[in-house]
Design an enzyme around this catalytic site. Sequence first.
Site, PDB file in Angstrom:
ATOM      1  N   GLN A 145      44.666  45.739  27.930  1.00 46.07           N
ATOM      2  CA  GLN A 145      44.798  45.953  29.381  1.00 46.07           C
ATOM      3  C   GLN A 145      45.578  47.229  29.670  1.00 46.07           C
ATOM      4  OE1 GLN A 145      42.818  43.891  30.914  1.00 46.07           O
ATOM      5  NE2 GLN A 145      42.701  42.722  29.007  1.00 46.07           N
TER       6      GLN A 145
ATOM      7  N   LYS B 230      32.466  34.467  35.242  1.00 44.32           N
ATOM      8  CA  LYS B 230      32.994  34.988  33.963  1.00 44.32           C
ATOM      9  C   LYS B 230      33.597  33.806  33.223  1.00 44.32           C
ATOM     10  CE  LYS B 230      36.939  37.267  33.958  1.00 44.32           C
ATOM     11  NZ  LYS B 230      37.942  38.345  34.025  1.00 44.32           N
TER      12      LYS B 230
ATOM     13  N   ARG C 177      37.923  45.971  35.168  1.00 42.86           N
ATOM     14  CA  ARG C 177      38.221  45.564  36.556  1.00 42.86           C
ATOM     15  C   ARG C 177      39.715  45.300  36.720  1.00 42.86           C
ATOM     16  NH1 ARG C 177      40.865  40.603  36.143  1.00 42.86           N
ATOM     17  NH2 ARG C 177      39.565  38.820  36.640  1.00 42.86           N
TER      18      ARG C 177
END
Length: 343
Positions: free
Chosen positions: A151, A79, A123
């Site tokens: 988030q 990533k 995730r």
Amino acid sequence: MTIEFRYLTQEQVIQLGGLDMALAIQDVEAVFRLFGSGACVLPSKVVLRWGDSDSESTRGRINAMPGYVGGNCDMSGIKWIASMPLNPIERGLPRASALTILNHPTLGFPVAVMDGTLISAMRTGAVSGVAAKYLARKDSRTVGIIGAGVQSRTQLMALKTVLPALSSVLVYDIREERSLAFCQDMRDRLGISIEVVATSREATSHVDILVSATTAVSPVVKQRWIPEGCLYCQVGGHECEPLALREFDKIVVDNWSEMQHRGAQTLVWAKEQEIISDEDINAELSQIITGKKPGRENAAERIFFGAVGMGIEDVAIATRILRRAEEEQVGTMLKLWESPVFV
Ligand SMILES: NC(=O)c1ccc[n+]([C@@H]2O[C@H](COP(=O)([O-])OP(=O)(O)OC[C@H]3O[C@@H](n4cnc5c(N)ncnc54)[C@H](O)[C@@H]3O)[C@@H](O)[C@H]2O)c1
């Protein structure tokens, strides 16, 4: 030989189950098990920044997070994620943007490039979801959330997935308009009662679970604030005042060596200031999931969970998305080359 890889936009990632939190939690828990049994490879994060660690709050950073996930996943990848904290405030744009690349573990060729932004947020939520499964009180009803950004949305999705009885949320953001937008969005999405509060202190009072996911540059969670029995998931990295760490009965992390490599985290600063030592880290999450260490042992424990994030989590979810894309023929095939000029 022509080499092609699949390109997936964020919209296609969503079409392929990218917003399915139950699946993300399943993937992340499986990754922690594989990691705990030595079936993953996790090189340390590389941080590209334009100054010292303080500059990350203004100029931002780009992290490279590679990993290999074994087991049924059997995929390598990376990533590449930029974080520009001023984007939401000054430009009305998301803080983070990411590409995830998956590579064939034997041949090495890229097999997919996809939006990694959504997968990363999912995730990160899923990691706290797995932590809550083992560390929160089963009768948890109330969540306090500090920071009303991206988030915090996936954190709440994950907590509601593992603890469906959650019924009330208190949210605080230094920018009230962010709290109000969060309320509107998440109330509709999860059908849960959400109240905006005026201070971070109020967001911590009488809550069963506390999440802080902010871009704050100084602590917003202070000593003597954490209620008995509370699980505190610190996502932003340094919202908790280091001295408050001493009030927790347990400190659990995703990966202590990676957290120390990364730095810029409450737990690392607390160790540098000799407020805590290595012995105060009770467990890594994989040790609890695999039964090597206990999770929550009674209803009164205050438990701190800190995660630095691991690229293997992104690789696992991206692989699930890719496999479905292959089955359903979704995405755009792009050529790396028709025939390599040199072999
Ligand atoms: N541990 C991990 O694996 C992981 C993964 C992704 C992101 N993060 C971190 O999580 C944090 C939040 O990320 P995001 O994508 O939600 O960012 P975001 O920019 O979408 O949201 C951050 C929110 O924090 C608020 N905020 C800033 N200072 C505050 C303060 N003093 N008090 C209350 N609220 C405040 C901002 O107004 C903003 O709404 C970042 O620090 C990011 O680096 C950690």
